[in-house]
Every structure is written in structure tokens, then in C-alpha cells.
Design an enzyme around this catalytic site. Structure first.
Site, PDB file in Angstrom:
ATOM      1  N   ASN A  18     109.894  14.757 -22.393  1.00 35.09           N
ATOM      2  CA  ASN A  18     108.563  14.186 -22.609  1.00 35.09           C
ATOM      3  C   ASN A  18     108.434  12.949 -21.719  1.00 35.09           C
ATOM      4  OD1 ASN A  18     106.217  13.035 -23.527  1.00 35.09           O
ATOM      5  ND2 ASN A  18     106.960  12.629 -25.608  1.00 35.09           N
ATOM      6  N   LYS A  20     105.932  11.140 -21.257  1.00 34.46           N
ATOM      7  CA  LYS A  20     104.986  10.153 -21.829  1.00 34.46           C
ATOM      8  C   LYS A  20     104.038   9.645 -20.734  1.00 34.46           C
ATOM      9  CE  LYS A  20     108.252   9.252 -25.506  1.00 34.46           C
ATOM     10  NZ  LYS A  20     108.778   8.356 -26.535  1.00 34.46           N
ATOM     11  N   HIS A 110     103.086  14.115 -31.796  1.00 40.27           N
ATOM     12  CA  HIS A 110     104.128  13.126 -31.498  1.00 40.27           C
ATOM     13  C   HIS A 110     103.831  11.855 -32.307  1.00 40.27           C
ATOM     14  CE1 HIS A 110     106.625  10.244 -29.401  1.00 40.27           C
ATOM     15  NE2 HIS A 110     107.305  11.265 -28.930  1.00 40.27           N
ATOM     16  N   GLU A 112     103.829   8.909 -31.554  1.00 39.03           N
ATOM     17  CA  GLU A 112     102.967   7.936 -30.865  1.00 39.03           C
ATOM     18  C   GLU A 112     101.495   8.336 -30.992  1.00 39.03           C
ATOM     19  OE1 GLU A 112     105.193   8.145 -27.201  1.00 39.03           O
ATOM     20  OE2 GLU A 112     106.880   7.221 -28.249  1.00 39.03           O
ATOM     21  N   GLU A 182     111.769  14.147 -34.918  1.00 41.91           N
ATOM     22  CA  GLU A 182     111.932  12.884 -34.201  1.00 41.91           C
ATOM     23  C   GLU A 182     111.798  11.723 -35.188  1.00 41.91           C
ATOM     24  OE1 GLU A 182     111.123  13.440 -29.682  1.00 41.91           O
ATOM     25  OE2 GLU A 182     109.321  12.712 -30.657  1.00 41.91           O
ATOM     26  N   GLY A 188     113.193   5.615 -28.491  1.00 51.43           N
ATOM     27  CA  GLY A 188     113.167   4.522 -27.521  1.00 51.43           C
ATOM     28  C   GLY A 188     113.931   3.291 -27.972  1.00 51.43           C
ATOM     29  N   SER A 228     116.371   8.986 -28.577  1.00 52.39           N
ATOM     30  CA  SER A 228     117.492   8.377 -27.847  1.00 52.39           C
ATOM     31  C   SER A 228     118.585   9.380 -27.471  1.00 52.39           C
ATOM     32  CB  SER A 228     118.080   7.197 -28.636  1.00 52.39           C
ATOM     33  OG  SER A 228     117.101   6.177 -28.796  1.00 52.39           O
ATOM     34  N   GLY A 249     112.907  11.578 -24.296  1.00 56.96           N
ATOM     35  CA  GLY A 249     111.942  10.670 -23.685  1.00 56.96           C
ATOM     36  C   GLY A 249     112.550   9.986 -22.472  1.00 56.96           C
ATOM     37  N   GLY A 250     113.029   8.755 -22.673  1.00 58.06           N
ATOM     38  CA  GLY A 250     113.512   7.912 -21.571  1.00 58.06           C
ATOM     39  C   GLY A 250     114.484   8.618 -20.628  1.00 58.06           C
TER      40      GLY A 250
HETATM   41  P1  13P Z   1     113.488   8.580 -26.349  1.00 61.97           P
HETATM   42  O1  13P Z   1     114.367   9.714 -25.895  1.00 61.97           O
HETATM   43  O2  13P Z   1     113.107   7.650 -25.251  1.00 61.97           O
HETATM   44  O3  13P Z   1     114.028   7.901 -27.563  1.00 61.97           O
HETATM   45  O4  13P Z   1     112.092   9.262 -26.813  1.00 61.97           O
HETATM   46  C1  13P Z   1     112.110  10.312 -27.692  1.00 61.97           C
HETATM   47  C2  13P Z   1     110.753  10.895 -27.730  1.00 61.97           C
HETATM   48  O5  13P Z   1     109.824  10.282 -28.212  1.00 61.97           O
HETATM   49  C3  13P Z   1     110.559  12.224 -27.129  1.00 61.97           C
HETATM   50  O6  13P Z   1     109.329  12.764 -27.484  1.00 61.97           O
END
Ligand code: 13P
Length: 274
Positions: A18, A20, A110, A112, A182, A188, A228, A249-250
Site C-alpha cells: 500500500n 498510500k 483502511h 486511515e 491491521e 507506521g 510494520s 505500508g512503509g
Molecule cells: P506500515 O507497514 O507502514 O505499518 O503500514 C501498514 C499499512 O497501513 C498498510 O496498509
């Protein structure tokens, strides 16, 4: 109920990135090219582990061109969609637009989006159905915040989201569903849920799908963990019976790191080569 884990080996692991609100229509394809090169260098087998990315909407056209022209074995999808098919919904993107860009998947719910855009479970249920109307597979995201985890209500909270978001799906739709657990406190933050915590929740999600749709359907749905995930912790999480992949994510913004997650089968739980 005993979680139906006996068909675990029939589910192709899915490693999903993702991106983002990162990487525009030039940067996104550049990262995907680098990722494809890295995957080919490590002899990644797409029939064993599926790799998917979720770029920004504005990068999807360029991603489609790259995937088609380069014959890349990578799927992609949108990060959100409208619950409606077309019309006066300024700023929204319909499932049909995503399908016509060659998307396979779309993220729904998600954390967010739930938090920043106040998306409710009813809206998310409509989004899941909109995705299926246009042949997209929803990657439905569920999970609890830290306060709920500390209160010990994480399973009930997450299953309540799940029940509301999948209401009214047909068994065939549910069998193809991807659900990403998640925990918001792990997104994050560098704070990763332990393999047992990921397994506990994924087993509870599968048991709930079994209650709603039946066991033969529940064993087909793929359940991901997100929060993470890195190359160094992926193997330990992904070896759990009900965890069928990761939503990253990251670490998905770094081709080497993300390819390292996709290569989890060849990693020891500590991240080193077997
Ligand atoms: P991180 O891997 O950066 O923690 O993000 C997870 C995420 O929100 C994937 O959708």
C-alpha cells in the site's frame, strides 16, 4: 469453533504494498520497474507468491502501461473506491474506472479512511459490493485501536467491523474475499503484532466467515496481516496457519525490502537466508 485451517496450503500467499499518498505517476512506475527487476533477480515465482501494489489513483494509468508493456507478473489496485457506480459524486473514483485501468484489487476500509474520512461500516459494505459489481476483489481492512486492544475487546471489535462490512455478500463473493487485519496501533509505528496475535485474530476472522458463509467458503478467503511488516519479521508472521499474506505500508516503498518480504519462504524467522 475450531478455525478451519486444513486447506491452508491451497491459498496463494499475497504480498501487497500500500503506497498510500506517496509516489506520483513518474515515481510509481520507477519503483515498480525496480521491484520487478529485484523480484526477477531473486527468481521470484509469481505462481507461489502473488505480489500486488496499490499506487495512488493518478499513477494507475502509468502502472497499467508499464505492467502491460513489460509483461510484469504484478497485480495492482486502487486504494479506495466510491460506493456508487457513476454520477454527481465530485472527487470520487468508481469501481468501473479502476476495472478499466486493469485493476485486480481495491482496498476498502483502511483505518486511515475510517478515521480521517469518517467512513462507516455501512458505507464500507456498499464499497465492498460496488467492487464486486465491477469484477474487482476487495481487500477489506479491519482492526482495532490501542485503547480497544488494551481493554481486551479487540476480537469483538474487529469481528463487528467484519460482519457489517461483508453483510449480504454471496458465498462466491466471500470465497474470493481478501481481509487484511491491521491493528491501528501497529501501523507506521514500528510496533508489530506478534505472530501469535496475528494468528489469533486471523483465526477468529476465518471462524466468523465460517459461521456466516460456511467452512468451505471460509477456507478459501485469504487473510493478511498489516502493520510494520518488514523483510526481517515477515517469515515469522507468515508461517502462521491462518495468515495468508501481508499488507505492507512503509516497507513497500523500498524495492529491496518489499522483494525481501515477497521472498519470505526462503527466510528464517529472523530474516536471514535458510
Ligand atoms: P506500515 O507497514 O507502514 O505499518 O503500514 C501498514 C499499512 O497501513 C498498510 O496498509
Amino acid at each position: 469453533m475450531t478455525p478451519p485451517t486444513d486447506a491452508a496450503t491451497d491459498r496463494t500467499p499475497l504480498i501487497a504494498g500500500n503506497w498510500k499518498m506517496n509516489l506520483d505517476h513518474v515515481q510509481g512506475p520507477a519503483l515498480l520497474s525496480e521491484l520487478a527487476r529485484t523480484l526477477s533477480e531473486i527468481k521470484h515465482d509469481p505462481s507461489r507468491v502473488e505480489v500486488t501494489v496499490f499506487p495512488a489513483f493518478t499513477a494507475l494509468g502509468a502502472i497499467q502501461s508499464l505492467v502491460q508493456s513489460g509483461g510484469l507478473d504484478v497485480n495492482y489496485g486502487g486504494q479506495d473506491l466510491s460506493p456508487f457506480d457513476s454520477g454527481a459524486y465530485t472527487g470520487d473514483i468508481s469501481a468501473q474506472f479502476l476495472a478499466s485501468l486493469g485493476c485486480t484489487y481495491v482496498l476498502v476500509g483502511h483505518s486511515e479512511r475510517r478515521t480521517i474520512h469518517y467512513e462507516t461500516d455501512d458505507v464500507l459494505n456498499a464499497k465492498v459490493k460496488a467492487a464486486y459489481r465491477h469484477g474487482l476483489t476487495p481487500v477489506l481492512c479491519v482492526g482495532e485501536g490501542l485503547d480497544i486492544r488494551q481493554a481486551g475487546a479487540h476480537i469483538e471489535h474487529t469481528l463487528t467491523q467484519l460482519r457489517a462490512n461483508v453483510a449480504g455478500l454471496t458465498p462466491e463473493q466471500a470465497a474470493g474475499l481478501v481481509v487484511a487485519y491491521e491493528p491501528v496501533w501497529a501501523i507506521g509505528t514500528g510496533e508489530v503484532a506478534g505472530p501469535e496475535e496475528a494468528q489469533e485474530m486471523c483465526a477468529a476472522i476465518r471462524a466468523e466467515l465460517s459461521t456466516i458463509f460456511g467452512t468451505t467458503i471460509a477456507v478459501k478467503a485469504r487473510l493478511l496481516y498489516g502493520g510494520s511488516v518488514k523483510a526481517s519479521n515477515a517469515a515469522a508472521i507468515l508461517k502462521e496457519a491462518d495468515v495468508d499474506g501481508a499488507l505492507v505500508g512503509g516497507a513497500s516503498l523500498d524495492a529491496t525490502e518489499f522483494a525481501g518480504i515477497a521472498a519470505f519462504e526462503g527466510q528464517t524467522p529472523s530474516g536471514g537466508p535458510v
